[in-house]
Scaffold this motif. Structure first.
Motif, mmCIF file in Angstrom:
data_model
loop_
_atom_site.group_PDB
_atom_site.id
_atom_site.type_symbol
_atom_site.label_atom_id
_atom_site.label_comp_id
_atom_site.label_asym_id
_atom_site.label_seq_id
_atom_site.Cartn_x
_atom_site.Cartn_y
_atom_site.Cartn_z
ATOM 1 N N ARG A 84 -21.653 46.633 50.503
ATOM 2 C CA ARG A 84 -22.412 46.160 51.470
ATOM 3 C C ARG A 84 -22.705 46.036 52.751
ATOM 4 O O ARG A 84 -21.734 46.627 53.125
ATOM 5 N N ALA A 85 -23.610 46.622 53.344
ATOM 6 C CA ALA A 85 -23.983 47.006 55.381
ATOM 7 C C ALA A 85 -23.767 45.823 55.608
ATOM 8 O O ALA A 85 -24.085 44.506 55.149
ATOM 9 N N PRO A 86 -22.603 45.465 56.639
ATOM 10 C CA PRO A 86 -23.535 44.370 57.525
ATOM 11 C C PRO A 86 -24.663 44.363 58.260
ATOM 12 O O PRO A 86 -24.877 43.161 58.954
ATOM 13 N N PHE A 87 -25.821 44.624 57.638
ATOM 14 C CA PHE A 87 -26.841 44.117 58.716
ATOM 15 C C PHE A 87 -28.018 45.095 57.258
ATOM 16 O O PHE A 87 -27.699 45.056 56.113
ATOM 17 N N LYS A 88 -29.026 44.054 56.890
ATOM 18 C CA LYS A 88 -29.572 43.743 56.489
ATOM 19 C C LYS A 88 -30.445 45.333 55.880
ATOM 20 O O LYS A 88 -31.053 46.621 56.235
ATOM 21 N N TYR A 89 -30.875 45.009 54.672
ATOM 22 C CA TYR A 89 -31.230 46.754 53.180
ATOM 23 C C TYR A 89 -33.129 47.543 54.946
ATOM 24 O O TYR A 89 -33.577 45.965 54.939
ATOM 25 N N GLN A 90 -33.350 47.948 55.200
ATOM 26 C CA GLN A 90 -34.451 48.775 55.389
ATOM 27 C C GLN A 90 -34.656 49.950 55.047
ATOM 28 O O GLN A 90 -34.306 51.217 55.174
ATOM 29 N N GLN A 91 -35.906 50.387 54.786
ATOM 30 C CA GLN A 91 -36.522 51.805 54.032
ATOM 31 C C GLN A 91 -36.612 52.659 54.895
ATOM 32 O O GLN A 91 -37.452 52.069 55.774
ATOM 33 N N PHE A 92 -35.856 53.424 55.172
ATOM 34 C CA PHE A 92 -36.022 55.023 55.567
ATOM 35 C C PHE A 92 -37.091 56.032 55.734
ATOM 36 O O PHE A 92 -36.670 55.786 53.897
ATOM 37 N N ASN A 101 -24.614 52.805 64.798
ATOM 38 C CA ASN A 101 -24.328 51.940 63.764
ATOM 39 C C ASN A 101 -23.755 52.218 62.215
ATOM 40 O O ASN A 101 -22.896 51.829 61.394
ATOM 41 N N TYR A 102 -25.363 53.207 62.079
ATOM 42 C CA TYR A 102 -25.627 53.521 60.400
ATOM 43 C C TYR A 102 -24.935 54.272 59.888
ATOM 44 O O TYR A 102 -25.056 54.443 58.699
ATOM 45 N N TYR A 103 -24.340 55.188 61.156
ATOM 46 C CA TYR A 103 -23.790 56.389 60.199
ATOM 47 C C TYR A 103 -22.789 56.401 60.633
ATOM 48 O O TYR A 103 -22.337 58.042 60.927
ATOM 49 N N THR A 104 -21.787 55.818 61.030
ATOM 50 C CA THR A 104 -19.830 55.628 60.884
ATOM 51 C C THR A 104 -19.952 56.144 60.603
ATOM 52 O O THR A 104 -20.144 56.399 59.029
ATOM 53 N N PRO A 105 -18.227 56.375 60.130
ATOM 54 C CA PRO A 105 -17.793 56.988 59.182
ATOM 55 C C PRO A 105 -17.540 55.882 57.868
ATOM 56 O O PRO A 105 -17.390 56.222 57.321
ATOM 57 N N LEU A 134 -28.600 58.646 52.503
ATOM 58 C CA LEU A 134 -30.122 59.926 53.420
ATOM 59 C C LEU A 134 -28.946 60.757 53.736
ATOM 60 O O LEU A 134 -27.912 60.828 54.008
ATOM 61 N N LEU A 135 -29.654 61.779 54.209
ATOM 62 C CA LEU A 135 -29.106 62.920 54.921
ATOM 63 C C LEU A 135 -29.549 63.167 56.006
ATOM 64 O O LEU A 135 -30.641 62.734 56.798
ATOM 65 N N VAL A 136 -29.030 62.927 56.988
ATOM 66 C CA VAL A 136 -29.143 62.348 58.612
ATOM 67 C C VAL A 136 -27.941 63.825 59.507
ATOM 68 O O VAL A 136 -27.383 64.627 59.470
ATOM 69 N N ASN A 137 -29.031 64.168 60.491
ATOM 70 C CA ASN A 137 -28.627 64.833 61.711
ATOM 71 C C ASN A 137 -27.331 64.106 62.280
ATOM 72 O O ASN A 137 -27.879 62.792 62.873
ATOM 73 N N VAL A 138 -26.398 64.463 62.235
ATOM 74 C CA VAL A 138 -25.387 63.324 63.234
ATOM 75 C C VAL A 138 -25.773 63.270 64.668
ATOM 76 O O VAL A 138 -24.611 62.553 64.757
ATOM 77 N N ARG A 139 -25.935 65.216 65.271
ATOM 78 C CA ARG A 139 -25.988 64.359 66.673
ATOM 79 C C ARG A 139 -27.570 63.742 66.914
ATOM 80 O O ARG A 139 -27.154 63.971 68.194
ATOM 81 N N THR A 140 -28.694 63.863 66.389
ATOM 82 C CA THR A 140 -29.565 63.665 66.667
ATOM 83 C C THR A 140 -29.541 62.212 66.499
ATOM 84 O O THR A 140 -30.679 61.188 66.547
ATOM 85 N N GLY A 141 -29.024 61.693 65.196
ATOM 86 C CA GLY A 141 -29.610 60.374 64.269
ATOM 87 C C GLY A 141 -31.192 59.828 63.280
ATOM 88 O O GLY A 141 -30.514 59.502 62.616
ATOM 89 N N ARG A 142 -31.231 61.323 63.530
ATOM 90 C CA ARG A 142 -33.244 61.703 62.376
ATOM 91 C C ARG A 142 -32.316 61.998 61.096
ATOM 92 O O ARG A 142 -31.794 63.145 60.746
ATOM 93 N N VAL A 143 -33.231 61.557 59.979
ATOM 94 C CA VAL A 143 -33.026 61.122 58.496
ATOM 95 C C VAL A 143 -33.904 62.459 58.268
ATOM 96 O O VAL A 143 -35.204 62.790 59.039
ATOM 97 N N VAL A 144 -33.409 63.510 58.195
ATOM 98 C CA VAL A 144 -33.773 64.914 57.774
ATOM 99 C C VAL A 144 -34.480 64.418 55.839
ATOM 100 O O VAL A 144 -35.004 64.897 55.486
ATOM 101 N N GLN A 145 -33.717 63.532 54.896
ATOM 102 C CA GLN A 145 -34.078 63.464 53.702
ATOM 103 C C GLN A 145 -33.090 62.586 53.184
ATOM 104 O O GLN A 145 -32.469 61.563 53.553
ATOM 105 N N VAL A 146 -34.366 61.610 52.095
ATOM 106 C CA VAL A 146 -34.067 60.604 51.639
ATOM 107 C C VAL A 146 -33.843 60.547 50.298
ATOM 108 O O VAL A 146 -35.038 60.717 50.075
ATOM 109 N N TYR A 147 -33.148 59.951 49.423
ATOM 110 C CA TYR A 147 -32.402 59.306 48.297
ATOM 111 C C TYR A 147 -33.003 57.922 47.427
ATOM 112 O O TYR A 147 -31.906 57.769 47.514
#
Length: 154
Positions: A84-92, A101-105, A134-147
């Protein structure tokens, strides 16, 4: 005293991937055993007598049971449960930009080949968002692929 706890924590953190690798190796070996036993069963059906076929069927059934048990053990692994994440579900969607904060370690699971997804390339990482991967580009925070529902079977 503080350094002992820190050392113990570091050792525990380093051992988690080793356990996952051992489980992956066990499943891979069990799959190989099932393939070998299937081949031996075919050979017994072609060239052997009834006793050989019966024995090979038993060994093939045992190999499949071992594989099923290994997979169940992997699914019971507590590292993938009760997320469970500390934020609500959002469909990316692909192209969306995540806040940092969504892609912290804490939300980056260690890559596991059993997920059935390709290994992330340079500058990319997998991020777990509830049951989605989610497959995310670490530098930009862009979502590359969603599973979607990658962890639904838990």
């Amino acid at each position: 005293m503080k350094s002992k706890f820190l050392t113990a924590g570091l050792i525990a953190a380093m051992m988690v991937p080793a356990v996952a690798q051992a489980q992956t190796r066990e499943i891979r070996n069990d799959r190989r055993d099932v393939r070998e036993e299937r081949g031996e069963l075919r050979d017994a059906q072609r060239y052997g007598d009834r006793g050989d076929v019966r024995e090979e069927r038993r060994e093939y059934r045992d190999a499949k049971r071992d594989l099923r048990d290994s997979k169940q053990d992997w699914r019971r692994d507590t590292r993938y449960q009760n997320y469970r994440a500390p934020f609500k579900y959002q469909q990316f969607r692909v192209g969306a930009t995540l806040r940092s904060n969504y892609y912290t370690p804490a939300y980056r699971p260690t890559y596991d080949s059993r997920w059935g997804v390709p290994h992330p390339g340079r500058g990319l990482t997998y991020v777990r968002h509830y049951n989605d991967l989610l497959l995310v580009n670490v530098r930009t925070g862009r979502v590359v692929q969603v599973y979607r529902n990658q962890f639904r079977w838990r």
